[in-house]
Write a protein that holds these residues in place. Structure first.
Motif, PDB file in Angstrom:
ATOM      1  N   PHE A  41      20.641  15.486 -10.622  1.00 20.25           N
ATOM      2  CA  PHE A  41      20.256  14.990 -11.946  1.00 20.25           C
ATOM      3  C   PHE A  41      21.449  14.243 -12.527  1.00 20.25           C
ATOM      4  O   PHE A  41      22.370  14.842 -13.098  1.00 20.25           O
ATOM      5  CB  PHE A  41      19.831  16.145 -12.838  1.00 20.25           C
ATOM      6  N   THR A  42      21.434  12.929 -12.387  1.00 20.24           N
ATOM      7  CA  THR A  42      22.588  12.111 -12.736  1.00 20.24           C
ATOM      8  C   THR A  42      22.572  11.632 -14.174  1.00 20.24           C
ATOM      9  O   THR A  42      23.353  10.763 -14.546  1.00 20.24           O
ATOM     10  CB  THR A  42      22.667  10.905 -11.785  1.00 20.24           C
ATOM     11  N   ASP A  43      21.665  12.204 -14.977  1.00 16.76           N
ATOM     12  CA  ASP A  43      21.611  11.928 -16.413  1.00 16.76           C
ATOM     13  C   ASP A  43      21.316  10.453 -16.700  1.00 16.76           C
ATOM     14  O   ASP A  43      21.935   9.844 -17.568  1.00 16.76           O
ATOM     15  CB  ASP A  43      22.925  12.348 -17.087  1.00 16.76           C
ATOM     16  N   VAL A  44      20.391   9.886 -15.952  1.00  6.48           N
ATOM     17  CA  VAL A  44      19.978   8.506 -16.169  1.00  6.48           C
ATOM     18  C   VAL A  44      18.979   8.475 -17.322  1.00  6.48           C
ATOM     19  O   VAL A  44      17.995   9.212 -17.319  1.00  6.48           O
ATOM     20  CB  VAL A  44      19.341   7.913 -14.896  1.00  6.48           C
ATOM     21  N   ALA A  45      19.231   7.629 -18.290  1.00 10.11           N
ATOM     22  CA  ALA A  45      18.384   7.569 -19.480  1.00 10.11           C
ATOM     23  C   ALA A  45      17.141   6.714 -19.223  1.00 10.11           C
ATOM     24  O   ALA A  45      16.911   6.227 -18.129  1.00 10.11           O
ATOM     25  CB  ALA A  45      19.183   7.020 -20.652  1.00 10.11           C
ATOM     26  N   GLY A  46      16.362   6.520 -20.272  1.00 15.27           N
ATOM     27  CA  GLY A  46      15.136   5.762 -20.155  1.00 15.27           C
ATOM     28  C   GLY A  46      14.114   6.561 -19.366  1.00 15.27           C
ATOM     29  O   GLY A  46      13.969   7.763 -19.562  1.00 15.27           O
ATOM     30  N   ARG A  47      13.391   5.905 -18.477  1.00 16.04           N
ATOM     31  CA  ARG A  47      12.451   6.605 -17.610  1.00 16.04           C
ATOM     32  C   ARG A  47      13.222   7.154 -16.420  1.00 16.04           C
ATOM     33  O   ARG A  47      12.931   6.881 -15.253  1.00 16.04           O
ATOM     34  CB  ARG A  47      11.343   5.664 -17.161  1.00 16.04           C
ATOM     35  N   GLY A  48      14.236   7.978 -16.698  1.00 10.11           N
ATOM     36  CA  GLY A  48      15.111   8.496 -15.663  1.00 10.11           C
ATOM     37  C   GLY A  48      15.071  10.002 -15.581  1.00 10.11           C
ATOM     38  O   GLY A  48      14.134  10.647 -16.034  1.00 10.11           O
ATOM     39  N   ASN A  49      16.128  10.580 -15.009  1.00  9.55           N
ATOM     40  CA  ASN A  49      16.142  12.024 -14.769  1.00  9.55           C
ATOM     41  C   ASN A  49      17.057  12.767 -15.737  1.00  9.55           C
ATOM     42  O   ASN A  49      17.646  13.776 -15.382  1.00  9.55           O
ATOM     43  CB  ASN A  49      16.528  12.321 -13.316  1.00  9.55           C
ATOM     44  N   ARG A  50      17.170  12.264 -16.949  1.00  7.41           N
ATOM     45  CA  ARG A  50      17.922  12.972 -17.992  1.00  7.41           C
ATOM     46  C   ARG A  50      17.194  14.264 -18.342  1.00  7.41           C
ATOM     47  O   ARG A  50      15.987  14.275 -18.571  1.00  7.41           O
ATOM     48  CB  ARG A  50      18.076  12.087 -19.221  1.00  7.41           C
ATOM     49  N   VAL A  92      18.299  16.708 -20.850  1.00  7.88           N
ATOM     50  CA  VAL A  92      18.342  17.122 -22.259  1.00  7.88           C
ATOM     51  C   VAL A  92      18.637  15.917 -23.136  1.00  7.88           C
ATOM     52  O   VAL A  92      19.305  14.964 -22.726  1.00  7.88           O
ATOM     53  CB  VAL A  92      19.393  18.235 -22.497  1.00  7.88           C
ATOM     54  N   ASP A  93      18.127  15.985 -24.343  1.00  8.31           N
ATOM     55  CA  ASP A  93      18.285  14.900 -25.298  1.00  8.31           C
ATOM     56  C   ASP A  93      19.558  15.097 -26.106  1.00  8.31           C
ATOM     57  O   ASP A  93      19.858  16.210 -26.559  1.00  8.31           O
ATOM     58  CB  ASP A  93      17.069  14.867 -26.225  1.00  8.31           C
ATOM     59  N   GLY A  94      20.333  14.028 -26.257  1.00  8.49           N
ATOM     60  CA  GLY A  94      21.490  14.069 -27.123  1.00  8.49           C
ATOM     61  C   GLY A  94      22.689  14.780 -26.549  1.00  8.49           C
ATOM     62  O   GLY A  94      23.615  15.134 -27.282  1.00  8.49           O
ATOM     63  N   ALA A  95      22.710  15.014 -25.232  1.00  6.75           N
ATOM     64  CA  ALA A  95      23.845  15.669 -24.600  1.00  6.75           C
ATOM     65  C   ALA A  95      23.962  15.178 -23.171  1.00  6.75           C
ATOM     66  O   ALA A  95      22.975  14.777 -22.558  1.00  6.75           O
ATOM     67  CB  ALA A  95      23.692  17.186 -24.623  1.00  6.75           C
ATOM     68  N   HIS A  96      25.179  15.199 -22.645  1.00  7.87           N
ATOM     69  CA  HIS A  96      25.403  14.796 -21.265  1.00  7.87           C
ATOM     70  C   HIS A  96      25.375  16.041 -20.394  1.00  7.87           C
ATOM     71  O   HIS A  96      26.243  16.911 -20.510  1.00  7.87           O
ATOM     72  CB  HIS A  96      26.757  14.093 -21.144  1.00  7.87           C
ATOM     73  N   PHE A  97      24.371  16.137 -19.553  1.00 10.17           N
ATOM     74  CA  PHE A  97      24.222  17.321 -18.695  1.00 10.17           C
ATOM     75  C   PHE A  97      23.838  16.869 -17.292  1.00 10.17           C
ATOM     76  O   PHE A  97      22.677  16.669 -16.981  1.00 10.17           O
ATOM     77  CB  PHE A  97      23.158  18.267 -19.271  1.00 10.17           C
ATOM     78  N   GLU A  98      24.855  16.650 -16.447  1.00 12.25           N
ATOM     79  CA  GLU A  98      24.603  16.347 -15.050  1.00 12.25           C
ATOM     80  C   GLU A  98      24.472  17.660 -14.293  1.00 12.25           C
ATOM     81  O   GLU A  98      25.184  18.620 -14.571  1.00 12.25           O
ATOM     82  CB  GLU A  98      25.732  15.498 -14.460  1.00 12.25           C
ATOM     83  N   SER A 104       9.814  11.356 -23.813  1.00 14.04           N
ATOM     84  CA  SER A 104      10.309  10.312 -24.701  1.00 14.04           C
ATOM     85  C   SER A 104      11.659   9.761 -24.255  1.00 14.04           C
ATOM     86  O   SER A 104      12.039   8.662 -24.649  1.00 14.04           O
ATOM     87  CB  SER A 104      10.438  10.855 -26.129  1.00 14.04           C
ATOM     88  N   TYR A 105      12.387  10.508 -23.417  1.00  7.27           N
ATOM     89  CA  TYR A 105      13.706  10.036 -22.990  1.00  7.27           C
ATOM     90  C   TYR A 105      13.906  10.158 -21.481  1.00  7.27           C
ATOM     91  O   TYR A 105      15.018   9.942 -20.972  1.00  7.27           O
ATOM     92  CB  TYR A 105      14.816  10.800 -23.725  1.00  7.27           C
ATOM     93  N   SER A 106      12.860  10.503 -20.730  1.00 10.63           N
ATOM     94  CA  SER A 106      13.005  10.708 -19.293  1.00 10.63           C
ATOM     95  C   SER A 106      11.668  10.512 -18.595  1.00 10.63           C
ATOM     96  O   SER A 106      10.656  10.217 -19.236  1.00 10.63           O
ATOM     97  CB  SER A 106      13.525  12.122 -19.014  1.00 10.63           C
ATOM     98  N   ALA A 107      11.664  10.719 -17.281  1.00 10.41           N
ATOM     99  CA  ALA A 107      10.426  10.658 -16.502  1.00 10.41           C
ATOM    100  C   ALA A 107       9.720  12.008 -16.443  1.00 10.41           C
ATOM    101  O   ALA A 107       8.730  12.153 -15.737  1.00 10.41           O
ATOM    102  CB  ALA A 107      10.733  10.170 -15.083  1.00 10.41           C
ATOM    103  N   LEU A 108      10.215  12.983 -17.177  1.00 13.19           N
ATOM    104  CA  LEU A 108       9.574  14.285 -17.263  1.00 13.19           C
ATOM    105  C   LEU A 108       8.417  14.228 -18.250  1.00 13.19           C
ATOM    106  O   LEU A 108       8.244  13.242 -18.979  1.00 13.19           O
ATOM    107  CB  LEU A 108      10.582  15.337 -17.721  1.00 13.19           C
TER     108      LEU A 108
END
Length: 441
Positions: free
Chosen positions: A353-362, A364-370, A412-416
């Protein structure tokens, strides 16, 4: 690792002996927030079990909703508890890989050898007959196998027949090792390799190599469960018919799989005649493990501790480093299919989980969590196992079923799905997020 308070809290949350201590107010609020997500009247979930680890210690466990739901007078309502086991879908792939890597350490198999050596027949993509296929390619979804011919077969089917005679099992335009496409069938091949080199049936092999050494309940064959394990196995639900696949968010919960409150599991048909090493899809190495969030926390702790558990070195740190290092990384459309942005980097049987934003694999919202780990989705179950091995922070989330079509409620912030986003972000903020002045910031 961890503060004394965190250690005491972990013992209480895990049912440890001793005098009870008050749950911190923040965790009371977290429990209420998660319960509200489950009980959302417009988008309910049948049940939820979560676990959070911080600094290598379990700091929170929470459950909400029902593990079993009485329907038309059949069965009984049962709440989700810390002991509730779910069929964790593709998170099972990572557990299968943990056992396979033990065989790699012992020299029983090599990641880069021709997998044909272990299968007893020549494994080749018929469109690229000169290209060797390896376990590394199977583990990284770059083998050129496809699921179009299916990935689960009965005891009377030899996997060799599918792989040799069914052209739909193979990509016609992608050579082995050249392209990433997520494929379940690869884990049927991996499980069959494991059976062939050990001479043990897959479900029993997983007990010996992984579940028993870690003291875990459950397994890949519910027909072999004890009465207590069956009582603790959740039914997976949707408010969607199983045949016509029509959603009705105002309708009843419909059991999709593991409806053991109504009828007990039966052994796979023909299991008494099954020849070990011919078709491990019978036990679903790709998605068939039943296990609790609590026991997944035990697996997570073993990984954070460098492969050690209970004084035993289950896997070497260098093996885990290889398993979780980048084996495939998305560069451009010619390198692989990200499944609408969900997949950007892969290890050996594990997602990164490389914390890619948009339609990515982020996550959690508002935090960097690889993190590293795996996702799962099948029969209504949606699961996440994600851990930052360097910090010892991680999350397990097991959703038992959706009351509305999750594809109509995207993240809203990922592909989940949006439900996954809400649960993961709520859990992270309530149990893991560093406090101000935390030295880890």
């Amino acid at each position: 690792m961890g503060t004394p308070w965190r250690a005491v809290l972990g013992a209480v949350l895990l049912g440890g002996a001793g005098q009870a201590v008050a749950v911190p107010p923040a965790h009371e609020a977290l429990t209420r927030e998660l319960a509200a997500i489950v009980a959302d009247p417009g988008k309910p979930l049948s049940g939820l079990s979560v676990l959070a680890m911080r600094g290598g210690e379990v700091v929170y466990e929470g459950q909400s909703g029902r593990a079993r739901i009485a329907t038309n007078g059949a069965g009984a309502d049962l709440p989700v508890t810390p002991r509730t086991m779910f069929r964790i879908a593709s998170v099972s792939k990572m557990m299968t890989t943990l056992a396979l890597m033990q065989l790699v350490e012992r020299g029983d198999v090599s990641l880069d050898a021709d997998a044909s050596r272990y299968l007893g027949f020549t494994l080749r993509n018929p469109h690229f007959p000169d290209r060797v296929i390896t376990l590394r390619q199977l583990l990284t979804h770059t083998s050129s196998l496809r699921d179009d011919a299916g990935y689960s077969f009965g005891a009377g089917t030899a996997l060799q027949d599918v792989l040799v005679r069914e052209p739909k099992a193979w990509a016609a335009d992608r050579a082995p090792g050249s392209y990433f496409t997520y494929c379940n069938l690869g884990w049927g091949v991996i499980g069959t390799v494991m059976e062939r080199v050990t001479g043990e049936r897959f479900d029993r092999l997983m007990q010996r190599l992984l579940l028993a050494p870690l003291g875990l309940r459950g397994g890949y064959n519910p027909a072999a469960f004890s009465a207590d394990e069956l009582a603790d196995t959740a039914t997976l639900y949707r408010r969607r018919t199983t045949d016509t696949e029509v959603w009705n968010s105002a309708g009843p919960w419909i059991a999709q799989v593991d409806d053991y409150g109504v009828r007990p599991p039966v052994p796979p048909a023909g299991i008494d005649r099954y020849v070990v090493g011919t078709n491990a899809t019978l036990f679903s190495p790709t998605g068939g493990l039943r296990i609790s969030a609590r026991d997944l926390g035990t697996v997570m702790r073993m990984l954070v501790d460098g492969g050690r558990h209970g004084g035993r070195q289950l896997l070497l740190p260098e093996t885990l480093a290889q398993m979780f290092s980048a084996q495939w990384t998305y560069r451009d459309p010619a390198s692989g299919d990200t499944l609408n942005g969900l997949y950007h980097s892969w290890g050996l049987g594990t997602q990164r989980f490389t914390d890619v934003a948009g339609r990515g694999n982020r996550l959690v919202d508002g935090a960097h969590f690889e993190a590293v780990g795996h996702l799962g989705e099948a029969y209504g179950l949606v699961a996440t196992f994600a851990v930052d091995l360097a910090r010892g922070d991680g999350m397990v989330t097991l959703i038992g079923g959706f009351g509305s079509d999750p594809e109509r409620d995207p993240g809203s912030y990922s592909a989940l799905t949006r439900a996954e986003e809400r649960i993961l972000t709520t859990l992270y903020r309530g149990a893991i997020a560093p406090a101000p002045h935390d030295p880890r910031l």
